[in-house]
Design an enzyme around this catalytic site. Structure first.
Site, PDB file in Angstrom:
ATOM      1  N   ASP A 199       0.777  -1.254   0.000  1.00 38.29           N
ATOM      2  CA  ASP A 199       0.000   0.000   0.000  1.00 38.29           C
ATOM      3  C   ASP A 199       0.811   1.308   0.000  1.00 38.29           C
ATOM      4  O   ASP A 199       1.778   1.442   0.767  1.00 38.29           O
ATOM      5  CB  ASP A 199      -0.860   0.089   1.271  1.00 38.29           C
ATOM      6  CG  ASP A 199      -1.569  -1.187   1.616  1.00 38.29           C
ATOM      7  OD1 ASP A 199      -1.451  -2.168   0.879  1.00 38.29           O
ATOM      8  OD2 ASP A 199      -2.243  -1.198   2.659  1.00 38.29           O
ATOM      9  N   SER A 212      -0.342   0.209   7.454  1.00 34.97           N
ATOM     10  CA  SER A 212      -0.718   1.382   6.669  1.00 34.97           C
ATOM     11  C   SER A 212      -1.262   2.526   7.499  1.00 34.97           C
ATOM     12  O   SER A 212      -1.862   2.324   8.557  1.00 34.97           O
ATOM     13  CB  SER A 212      -1.735   0.992   5.604  1.00 34.97           C
ATOM     14  OG  SER A 212      -1.060   0.299   4.590  1.00 34.97           O
ATOM     15  N   ARG A 251      -7.925  -1.113  11.327  1.00 32.85           N
ATOM     16  CA  ARG A 251      -6.637  -0.518  10.912  1.00 32.85           C
ATOM     17  C   ARG A 251      -6.757   0.524   9.803  1.00 32.85           C
ATOM     18  O   ARG A 251      -7.812   0.774   9.284  1.00 32.85           O
ATOM     19  CB  ARG A 251      -5.684  -1.630  10.477  1.00 32.85           C
ATOM     20  CG  ARG A 251      -6.172  -2.496   9.353  1.00 32.85           C
ATOM     21  CD  ARG A 251      -5.080  -3.506   8.959  1.00 32.85           C
ATOM     22  NE  ARG A 251      -5.568  -4.475   8.001  1.00 32.85           N
ATOM     23  CZ  ARG A 251      -6.058  -5.671   8.332  1.00 32.85           C
ATOM     24  NH1 ARG A 251      -6.109  -6.064   9.583  1.00 32.85           N
ATOM     25  NH2 ARG A 251      -6.504  -6.492   7.392  1.00 32.85           N
TER      26      ARG A 251
HETATM   27  C1  FRU Z   1      -3.874  -3.693   2.702  1.00 37.04           C
HETATM   28  C2  FRU Z   1      -3.269  -4.045   4.045  1.00 37.04           C
HETATM   29  C3  FRU Z   1      -3.653  -3.041   5.100  1.00 37.04           C
HETATM   30  C4  FRU Z   1      -2.543  -3.181   6.098  1.00 37.04           C
HETATM   31  C5  FRU Z   1      -1.349  -3.405   5.205  1.00 37.04           C
HETATM   32  C6  FRU Z   1      -0.286  -4.288   5.794  1.00 37.04           C
HETATM   33  O1  FRU Z   1      -3.170  -4.228   1.637  1.00 37.04           O
HETATM   34  O2  FRU Z   1      -3.643  -5.361   4.427  1.00 37.04           O
HETATM   35  O3  FRU Z   1      -4.939  -3.246   5.633  1.00 37.04           O
HETATM   36  O4  FRU Z   1      -2.400  -2.047   6.907  1.00 37.04           O
HETATM   37  O5  FRU Z   1      -1.846  -3.980   4.017  1.00 37.04           O
HETATM   38  O6  FRU Z   1       0.824  -4.363   4.955  1.00 37.04           O
END
Ligand code: FRU
Length: 475
Positions: free
Chosen positions: A45, A105, A172
């Protein structure tokens, strides 16, 4: 892969020891000409997007030593013009007990010269857990910076106990914004009943947060929503999210996880809100976890992750020591129908080589290198056609359905389709190993990775009775 903590010093040491790996990555034939890609290892991300004093900071989920070591960082690149990018050492690492299995993220909020980064500190316990209702922590953390390079101490703002009682451990990806003179934070969530939603929190000081309500459609729509974003363009409000667990419905929701926006009616005062119909942000094989931000000129800019987690595709770049990339930057706007659309950022026009153009009725057939931009404008809407791109891509239009067939392009992608009543414009960005197709000025987009031979490539359109123009630019 066990995600383990790694502090900055250990990063530097590991990086030095793997210099040949880094150099092998740079020689990969699939390396991009104009996309943000991991210096080595894994990227997912986009995070913390912002512009500070003219400089755009683009952070991203980064696992540089993947698959050898699982430690996660916020990778970091900067640019002033979206043409030249500078790579930097990772910005955030897992160095506290609240984010010891990865700074997950998060996003940036700016006020009075300070960038406030809100992100999820991931903690994963070792043991016999289901990792949904137990076995993990997802902490909300604040870290500030005045320049995007040096950071304050991390501050724990919320723990799982601070989220609503019916939430699983999956809460999150915070984003913070201001409305009606107050601060709001949204987070993606999965409830213990396996319903996805966006949680809304409120604060007076950016530090103390209280839960206010959740955004959720009347009928449950997937079990988990990741990466929410809120944006307001004029009087139009939108909520973005990435729902997981939405079943495929014919040509709709064809990817394993979704990504799209709801129109939002809400004044951020009471509890009453309305979510309109969900609109997928992308129709291709590889788009997820987009993040939007407002730049100093007031533009809403989006970067997406050019992949979908758990999609099971082959990524031949893994053999070269790296995997995944971000999309090109796109500007968001609202069209006359009130739809949120994406168009390639204006700056990208500076990449264009010498223009070649013609009329569709005279035929379109030419050789090409993998990196180009192609624009097709159809007069009075399109009849049936087939557009062949590169080695084996077929973009066809028939009976109101636009289909992207990538069978034979490498990587295991097949066909994705979209209903388009009136097709009048296509704008295509091809890079060494990606294709981004903007339909009708970005009402819809197809984003995909492509792993063809990159040799003897061509563009050929069997246009039938189509009238219109085409423009081609090598990049
Ligand atoms: C989305 C995700 C988010 C998380 C991150 C971890 O792709 O799963 O929800 O914060 O990637 O790398």
């Amino acid at each position: 892969m066990v995600k383990s903590p790694m502090k900055k010093d250990a990063y530097r040491k590991n990086f030095q020891e793997r210099r040949d790996w880094y150099e092998r990555v740079q020689r990969s034939p699939f390396r991009f000409k104009y996309h943000i890609q991991p210096p080595m290892g894994w990227l997912n991300d986009p995070n913390g997007l912002c512009q500070k004093d003219g400089v755009y900071h683009i952070y991203f989920q980064y696992c540089p030593f993947y698959p050898e070591l699982g430690s996660i960082f916020w990778g970091h690149v900067t640019t002033k013009d979206f043409i030249h990018y500078e790579e930097h050492e990772p910005a955030l690492c897992s160095d506290t007990k609240w984010d010891c299995n990865g700074p997950y993220s998060g996003s940036a909020y700016q006020e009075d010269g300070v960038i406030y980064f809100f992100y999820t500190g991931n903690v994963r316990y070792e043991g016999d857990y289901n990792y949904v209702t137990d076995g993990r922590e997802q902490n909300t953390i604040l870290v500030t910076s005045e320049d995007g390079f040096t950071f304050s101490e991390k501050q724990l703002l919320m723990k799982n106990e601070d989220y609503p009682a019916d939430m699983s451990k999956h809460v999150r990806d915070p984003q913070v914004f201001r409305e009606n003179g107050r601060y709001f934070m949204i987070q993606g969530a999965r409830s213990i009943q396996d319903e996805g939603s966006i949680l809304l929190f409120e604060s007076e000081d950016l530090v103390h947060w209280s839960y206010k309500l959740r955004f959720q459609p009347e009928q449950p729509f997937g079990y988990m929503w990741e990466c929410p974003n809120y944006l307001k363009i004029g009087e139009h409000r939108f909520l973005f999210t990435c729902p997981q667990g939405v079943p495929r419905d014919g040509i709709e929701f064809a990817n394993v996880y979704q990504c799209g926006w709801f129109p939002l009616t809400y004044d951020f005062e009471g509890e009453d809100y309305e979510l309109g119909a969900f609109h997928s942000l992308d129709r291709g094989f590889d788009f997820y976890a987009p993040q939007v931000f407002r730049d100093e000129a007031g533009r809403w800019i989006l970067f997406g992750w050019m992949a979908v987690p758990d999609s099971g595709y082959e990524e031949p770049t893994l053999e070269d020591g790296w995997v995944h990339a971000l999309t090109i930057p796109r500007e968001l706007y609202v069209n006359e129908a009130g739809l949120l659309c994406q168009r390639p950022l204006k700056e990208l026009e500076k990449m264009r080589g010498e223009k070649v153009q013609g009329r569709l009725e005279e035929g379109l057939e030419r050789e090409t290198s993998p990196c180009f931009e192609l624009k097709i404008l159809m007069e009075e809407g399109a009849g049936a056609f087939e557009l062949h791109l590169r080695e084996a891509v077929v973009l066809s239009y028939e009976d109101g359905v636009l289909s992207l067939d990538m069978t034979g392009c490498g990587g295991g992608r097949t066909v994705r389709s979209l209903k388009v009543e009136k097709l009048w414009k296509l704008q295509i960005f091809s890079d060494t190993s990606s294709l981004e197709i903007f339909v009708n000025d970005g009402v819809d987009v197809f984003t995909s990775r492509i792993y063809d031979s990159m040799e003897d490539l061509e563009i050929r359109m069997d246009a039938g009775k189509l009238r219109g123009t085409w423009e081609y630019y090598p990049i």
